[in-house]
Design a protein around this motif. Structure first.
Motif, PDB file in Angstrom:
ATOM      1  N   THR A 126       0.829  -1.199   0.000  1.00  0.00           N
ATOM      2  CA  THR A 126       0.000   0.000   0.000  1.00  0.00           C
ATOM      3  C   THR A 126       0.865   1.250   0.000  1.00  0.00           C
ATOM      4  O   THR A 126       0.591   2.220  -0.723  1.00  0.00           O
ATOM      5  CB  THR A 126      -0.927   0.007   1.232  1.00  0.00           C
ATOM      6  OG1 THR A 126      -1.795  -1.121   1.180  1.00  0.00           O
ATOM      7  CG2 THR A 126      -1.770   1.274   1.273  1.00  0.00           C
ATOM      8  N   ASP A 129       2.598   1.746  -3.412  1.00  0.00           N
ATOM      9  CA  ASP A 129       1.612   2.240  -4.383  1.00  0.00           C
ATOM     10  C   ASP A 129       1.267   3.705  -4.124  1.00  0.00           C
ATOM     11  O   ASP A 129       1.057   4.478  -5.070  1.00  0.00           O
ATOM     12  CB  ASP A 129       0.345   1.393  -4.331  1.00  0.00           C
ATOM     13  CG  ASP A 129       0.552  -0.018  -4.861  1.00  0.00           C
ATOM     14  OD1 ASP A 129       1.591  -0.265  -5.506  1.00  0.00           O
ATOM     15  OD2 ASP A 129      -0.319  -0.874  -4.618  1.00  0.00           O
ATOM     16  N   ALA A 308     -14.599   3.282  -2.062  1.00  0.00           N
ATOM     17  CA  ALA A 308     -14.413   3.747  -3.439  1.00  0.00           C
ATOM     18  C   ALA A 308     -14.710   2.596  -4.394  1.00  0.00           C
ATOM     19  O   ALA A 308     -14.424   1.436  -4.108  1.00  0.00           O
ATOM     20  CB  ALA A 308     -12.984   4.241  -3.630  1.00  0.00           C
ATOM     21  N   GLU A 309     -15.296   2.931  -5.530  1.00  0.00           N
ATOM     22  CA  GLU A 309     -15.639   1.901  -6.510  1.00  0.00           C
ATOM     23  C   GLU A 309     -14.393   1.196  -7.060  1.00  0.00           C
ATOM     24  O   GLU A 309     -14.469   0.042  -7.503  1.00  0.00           O
ATOM     25  CB  GLU A 309     -16.466   2.526  -7.631  1.00  0.00           C
ATOM     26  CG  GLU A 309     -17.848   2.973  -7.155  1.00  0.00           C
ATOM     27  CD  GLU A 309     -18.604   3.815  -8.165  1.00  0.00           C
ATOM     28  OE1 GLU A 309     -18.324   3.648  -9.374  1.00  0.00           O
ATOM     29  OE2 GLU A 309     -19.448   4.629  -7.751  1.00  0.00           O
ATOM     30  N   SER A 310     -13.248   1.856  -6.968  1.00  0.00           N
ATOM     31  CA  SER A 310     -12.005   1.220  -7.433  1.00  0.00           C
ATOM     32  C   SER A 310     -11.624   0.029  -6.549  1.00  0.00           C
ATOM     33  O   SER A 310     -10.866  -0.853  -6.986  1.00  0.00           O
ATOM     34  CB  SER A 310     -10.859   2.242  -7.431  1.00  0.00           C
ATOM     35  OG  SER A 310     -10.636   2.737  -6.115  1.00  0.00           O
ATOM     36  N   LEU A 311     -12.138  -0.023  -5.335  1.00  0.00           N
ATOM     37  CA  LEU A 311     -11.798  -1.120  -4.423  1.00  0.00           C
ATOM     38  C   LEU A 311     -12.578  -2.400  -4.716  1.00  0.00           C
ATOM     39  O   LEU A 311     -12.354  -3.428  -4.075  1.00  0.00           O
ATOM     40  CB  LEU A 311     -12.036  -0.689  -2.971  1.00  0.00           C
ATOM     41  CG  LEU A 311     -11.133   0.435  -2.453  1.00  0.00           C
ATOM     42  CD1 LEU A 311     -11.442   0.734  -1.001  1.00  0.00           C
ATOM     43  CD2 LEU A 311      -9.664   0.071  -2.618  1.00  0.00           C
ATOM     44  N   ALA A 313     -12.066  -4.114  -7.158  1.00  0.00           N
ATOM     45  CA  ALA A 313     -11.034  -5.016  -7.685  1.00  0.00           C
ATOM     46  C   ALA A 313     -10.406  -5.886  -6.591  1.00  0.00           C
ATOM     47  O   ALA A 313      -9.859  -6.951  -6.879  1.00  0.00           O
ATOM     48  CB  ALA A 313      -9.951  -4.204  -8.392  1.00  0.00           C
ATOM     49  N   ASP A 314     -10.476  -5.422  -5.335  1.00  0.00           N
ATOM     50  CA  ASP A 314      -9.875  -6.184  -4.224  1.00  0.00           C
ATOM     51  C   ASP A 314     -10.816  -7.245  -3.650  1.00  0.00           C
ATOM     52  O   ASP A 314     -10.400  -8.036  -2.790  1.00  0.00           O
ATOM     53  CB  ASP A 314      -9.481  -5.240  -3.086  1.00  0.00           C
ATOM     54  CG  ASP A 314      -8.308  -4.356  -3.451  1.00  0.00           C
ATOM     55  OD1 ASP A 314      -7.528  -4.745  -4.335  1.00  0.00           O
ATOM     56  OD2 ASP A 314      -8.176  -3.265  -2.846  1.00  0.00           O
ATOM     57  N   LYS A 342     -23.468  -1.129  -5.663  1.00  0.00           N
ATOM     58  CA  LYS A 342     -22.973   0.228  -5.876  1.00  0.00           C
ATOM     59  C   LYS A 342     -24.063   1.244  -5.530  1.00  0.00           C
ATOM     60  O   LYS A 342     -25.231   0.898  -5.415  1.00  0.00           O
ATOM     61  CB  LYS A 342     -22.553   0.427  -7.331  1.00  0.00           C
ATOM     62  CG  LYS A 342     -21.375  -0.425  -7.781  1.00  0.00           C
ATOM     63  CD  LYS A 342     -21.035  -0.077  -9.238  1.00  0.00           C
ATOM     64  CE  LYS A 342     -19.895  -0.903  -9.778  1.00  0.00           C
ATOM     65  NZ  LYS A 342     -19.577  -0.545 -11.184  1.00  0.00           N
ATOM     66  N   PHE A 348     -20.269   0.441  -2.356  1.00  0.00           N
ATOM     67  CA  PHE A 348     -19.234   1.059  -3.183  1.00  0.00           C
ATOM     68  C   PHE A 348     -19.850   2.272  -3.883  1.00  0.00           C
ATOM     69  O   PHE A 348     -20.674   2.117  -4.779  1.00  0.00           O
ATOM     70  CB  PHE A 348     -18.708   0.052  -4.210  1.00  0.00           C
ATOM     71  CG  PHE A 348     -18.041  -1.156  -3.596  1.00  0.00           C
ATOM     72  CD1 PHE A 348     -16.670  -1.181  -3.403  1.00  0.00           C
ATOM     73  CD2 PHE A 348     -18.792  -2.259  -3.208  1.00  0.00           C
ATOM     74  CE1 PHE A 348     -16.052  -2.295  -2.841  1.00  0.00           C
ATOM     75  CE2 PHE A 348     -18.182  -3.377  -2.644  1.00  0.00           C
ATOM     76  CZ  PHE A 348     -16.810  -3.391  -2.455  1.00  0.00           C
ATOM     77  N   ASP A 350     -18.599   6.237  -5.009  1.00  0.00           N
ATOM     78  CA  ASP A 350     -17.609   7.321  -5.016  1.00  0.00           C
ATOM     79  C   ASP A 350     -18.188   8.631  -4.490  1.00  0.00           C
ATOM     80  O   ASP A 350     -17.511   9.373  -3.766  1.00  0.00           O
ATOM     81  CB  ASP A 350     -17.073   7.526  -6.439  1.00  0.00           C
ATOM     82  CG  ASP A 350     -16.130   6.403  -6.864  1.00  0.00           C
ATOM     83  OD1 ASP A 350     -15.673   5.649  -5.976  1.00  0.00           O
ATOM     84  OD2 ASP A 350     -15.870   6.269  -8.080  1.00  0.00           O
ATOM     85  N   HIS A 359     -11.982   5.947   3.492  1.00  0.00           N
ATOM     86  CA  HIS A 359     -13.209   5.180   3.318  1.00  0.00           C
ATOM     87  C   HIS A 359     -13.550   4.372   4.567  1.00  0.00           C
ATOM     88  O   HIS A 359     -12.894   4.483   5.612  1.00  0.00           O
ATOM     89  CB  HIS A 359     -13.066   4.269   2.097  1.00  0.00           C
ATOM     90  CG  HIS A 359     -11.859   3.372   2.141  1.00  0.00           C
ATOM     91  ND1 HIS A 359     -11.703   2.366   3.065  1.00  0.00           N
ATOM     92  CD2 HIS A 359     -10.730   3.340   1.362  1.00  0.00           C
ATOM     93  CE1 HIS A 359     -10.559   1.746   2.871  1.00  0.00           C
ATOM     94  NE2 HIS A 359      -9.946   2.310   1.842  1.00  0.00           N
TER      95      HIS A 359
END
Length: 809
Positions: A126, A129, A308-311, A313-314, A342, A348, A350, A359
């Motif tokens: 983390t 990144d 976040a909507e990007s999470l 992926a995890d 969402k 999720f 944003d 978050h």
């Protein structure tokens, strides 16, 4: 040359382990290395306390903070900045973290390039990144302005109103601390306590009866919204119900319930308070350990319950790690693919993160694979909390809970009897909560209410089927007062301060705000109110003390705005709007200053009319408990020590003595650096002396138990020419700056007054003993008091009315 600034040494070690010296030498701060100037630093005329608005022409500047290793660390960073061409701020990802890093650059006059590194977990991946994705610090201008606006507003409001209230309404040496957040928080507890004390229960009645149908029987209830308060009317309905036969109205619906929202810090504090009896501070400490030490959850001081909507992926990695063989939640069947929701009603979103710097709290995706090695190292408390966070995350990815709801009504001559029952058709997310205790948590988080008859199993029913009532009974009930706050429900009330606003339009606007205080400071506010003896714990509950109720009563009369949570919530909304760019830095501060000036004017008017502080506010001394007193006496005997004079009547003296001489427990790993801070008791004792002699306690003394002990030794008032025994050495416990909790420094007395005058002859026969508080010598003498070797007294024939009113008899 590049350098990196972190918030603390442990963070610097994590950054070093992740990126080495790739981004330059790493310099750890120690929290805030700078503090705001005091009023007298800005304007020498403000050294004397008076009822004025302490607003500088521009704003309060910064000055080096004292205590611990702050001076050395600031000097090291300042020296490095002279050579640096680029700085990487790698402090915590919230407003306070931004302020800690950027205030140093502003104070040092640094003009080079600045990059901001934002991470919500502290594992190596983390952090790497985050450095790779660092952005120019200019993109976080609103974050810095929001933090600085809050600090400036608190400095102006808290100090101005504390001084005003103390000068106008209090006795010398007995300051009245006013805090923008602290005082309305205290008022929430006081209002609830008075509501409970003044509550008058009302008796009302409900009727229950058994309904018999072809396939069996079930329980029906008559409980109208308009309560039945007349017994004769209720008994008449019982008679009508007994043996009544009529057609049922049956409504069957297939319903679904989405999983609860993910946790932020306030929801965790509420849950842990209810489930484990933890204080808000303890919950934060445990969460911080999971984040800092074990690195298995994300940033705990969260103020939103969205991701976040990007999470998204995890999700696969977290699900696999949490449910794998040997993992903490192995065996829970998460659908493939997981149910990702969402938007506002999901998890999720944003847009739900607008105005938030981090978050919801979830397991750390980068360390989830190491859980089999990490979990055995957790303490019992840490394991409990991680289980809560992990189950919450998995529940969010499960299907909806499905059930069939049957509602049955029967009209008994104009009186509706009702029954309901539900049959689960698919457990969905509730499968994550597999114990009765977990089920309670799930119900609470999902907003379900307990219903005495909701869980009954109904027999097969048809709409229009005839039913016969039997065994009709009258139930006598009473209305109940609202429950006292726990620390968890008090934090919830602080978060939902909009409920205390009557204006409908403003209520709707405030619903989108975050209440009073911040998730990171609310626990400290409550702790500060306890330290000042305005609130106290009784079991799991938080209740006001006599001092707290006295201050609430006084301010409610003198200036109600100061105890109105809705007003403070409005100020918080303006400060939050600085973060989103809807409000300018200067306008937000000015609006609060305008309200502060209005409060000062009203307090002046109240004082001019003869308003004064209640006697309960002047006396802060509490005797020690028998156990504390006995322990101190045994310890003194074992070590050959002298107990402080007056210890049997002053719990603060005993606590300070024990803080020095009692055996210490080892400091927990990662608990801090440098000297130990003073205990709450040691601070209270020092503040008494400060009020007595008219000298403020220096910042460096407040930050170190050893330094504060030295200050106490130097300034201790004397009895009969001999200094009172005072504790020396370091004290256990942790503390933060008093002002961060809205706590006020002691108000200087008009002049230094010794604890007692010189000794004289014993009091004459017929004299009345008196208890004269510190700093009241001249007033006592003017009222006719005398002093001898036996203490203060009123000679025979003296009018005692004034002493009685002052609480000195």
């Amino acid at each position: 040359m590049d350098i990196v600034i972190t918030e603390k040494t442990s963070q610097a070690k994590d950054v070093q382990a992740a990126v080495g010296s790739k981004y330059g030498q790493i310099f750890p701060a120690e929290g805030h290395l700078l503090t705001l100037e005091e009023p007298q630093d800005v304007n020498p005329d403000w050294a004397k306390w008076s009822p004025v608005l302490l607003k500088p022409e521009r704003r309060y500047g910064f000055k080096p903070a004292k205590g611990g290793n702050k001076g050395q660390k600031l000097q090291a960073i300042q020296s490095a900045l002279k050579k640096a061409t680029r700085v990487w701020i790698a402090t915590d990802c919230d407003r306070e973290g931004q302020l800690i890093g950027q205030e140093i650059l502003e104070w040092a006059g640094y003009g080079g390039q600045v990059m901001r590194v934002m991470f919500t977990a502290q594992d190596p991946k983390t952090i790497r990144d985050a450095f790779a994705g660092a952005k120019p610090n200019t993109e976080y201008g609103n974050l810095y302005n929001a933090a600085l606006a809050r600090a400036q507003a608190d400095q102006i409001f808290n100090l101005s109103l504390t001084r005003t209230a103390s000068v106008l309404l209090s006795r010398p040496g007995s300051p009245i601390g006013i805090g923008r957040v602290k005082t309305p928080t205290m008022s929430l507890v006081c209002r609830r306590e008075l509501e409970i004390r003044n509550f008058k229960p009302v008796t009302y009645f409900e009727i229950v009866a058994n309904a018999g149908v072809a396939a069996g029987s079930f329980r029906m209830r008559h409980a109208p919204k308009q309560r039945l308060e007349k017994k004769d009317e209720a008994e008449a309905i019982v008679r009508k119900a007994e043996g009544f036969r009529g057609p049922l109205k049956v409504k069957v619906e297939d319903k679904r319930q989405s999983p609860p929202r993910l946790h932020d810090l306030p929801s965790l504090q509420k849950l842990c308070s209810s489930r484990f009896g933890w204080t808000a501070e303890r919950t934060l400490d445990v969460a911080q350990a999971l984040y800092d030490t074990h690195k298995i959850i994300t940033y705990p001081r969260a103020e939103t319950r969205y991701l976040a909507e990007s999470l998204i992926a995890d999700v696969p990695r977290l699900v696999a790690g949490l449910t794998a063989s040997g993992a903490p939640l192995a065996g829970i069947a998460i659908p493939n693919p997981p149910a990702v929701r969402k938007g506002k009603s999901g998890h999720f979103w944003d847009k739900g993160l607008e105005g938030a710097s981090h978050h919801a709290i979830i397991p750390n995706a980068n360390t989830v694979g190491d859980l089999p090695k990490i979990l055995p190292r957790l303490s019992a408390d840490e394991a409990k909390m991680f289980d809560i966070v992990a189950r919450s995350y998995l529940a969010a990815l499960m299907p909806d809970f499905l059930y069939r709801q049957t509602t049955v009504t029967l009209d008994v001559n104009g009186h509706e009897f009702r029954a309901s029952g539900g049959i689960p058709t698919s457990p969905g997310w509730k499968a994550v909560y597999d114990t009765s205790e977990d089920e309670k948590v799930a119900k609470t988080e999902a907003g379900e209410k307990d219903d005495a008859d909701a869980d009954q199993t109904l027999p097969p029913l048809r709409d229009g089927e005839l039913a016969t009532l039997s065994d009709a009974k009258l139930l006598e009930k009473q209305t109940k007062p609202p429950p006292r706050y726990t620390e968890g429900t008090l934090i919830e009330a602080m978060q939902n301060a909009w409920k205390f606003v009557e204006d409908e339009a403003l209520r709707e606007r405030l619903k989108e705000a975050k209440g009073i205080g911040t998730p990171a400071t609310r626990a400290e506010v409550i702790k500060g109110l306890k330290a000042q003896q305005f609130l106290e714990a009784k079991g799991k509950n938080v209740v006001p003390t006599g001092r707290g109720l006295a201050l609430y009563s006084l301010l409610l009369q003198a200036e109600p705005m100061l105890v109105d949570p809705g007003v403070t919530a409005t100020w918080e909304m303006r400060l939050d709007d600085v973060l989103t760019g809807r409000e300018k830095f200067g306008r937000a501060i000015m609006s609060i200053c305008d309200d502060a000036q209005q409060a000062i004017d009203r307090l002046k008017a109240y004082a001019a009319q003869g308003g004064a502080v209640p006697g309960a506010l002047g006396d802060t001394t509490r005797p020690p408990t028998p156990a504390m007193k006995g322990f101190a006496e045994r310890l003194a005997q074992q070590k050959g020590l002298s107990l402080p004079k007056g210890y049997s009547k002053d719990g603060d003296l005993v606590r300070a003595f024990l803080d020095q001489h009692a055996p210490k427990r080892d400091t927990a790993p990662g608990e801090g650096e440098g000297p130990r801070p003073p205990s709450e008791a040691q601070l209270r004792f020092a503040e008494k002396i400060s009020g007595e002699i008219g000298k403020p306690i220096p910042d460096d003394a407040r930050a170190s138990s050893k330094a504060l002990s030295a200050w106490i030794d130097k300034h201790m008032p004397k009895r009969g020419g001999k200094a009172i025994s005072a504790p020396k050495g370091e004290a256990k416990g942790r503390g933060k700056a008093a002002r961060s909790a809205g706590m006020a420094p002691a108000r200087p007395a008009p002049e230094a007054v010794s604890r007692t005058p010189a000794k004289g002859a014993p009091p004459p026969a017929g004299a009345t003993p008196l208890k004269i508080p510190f700093g009241n010598k001249e007033r006592a003498i003017a009222m006719g008091a005398k002093y001898t070797a036996e203490g203060w007294f009123a000679p025979a024939g003296t009018d005692l009315a004034a002493f009685r009113e002052a609480g000195w008899l």
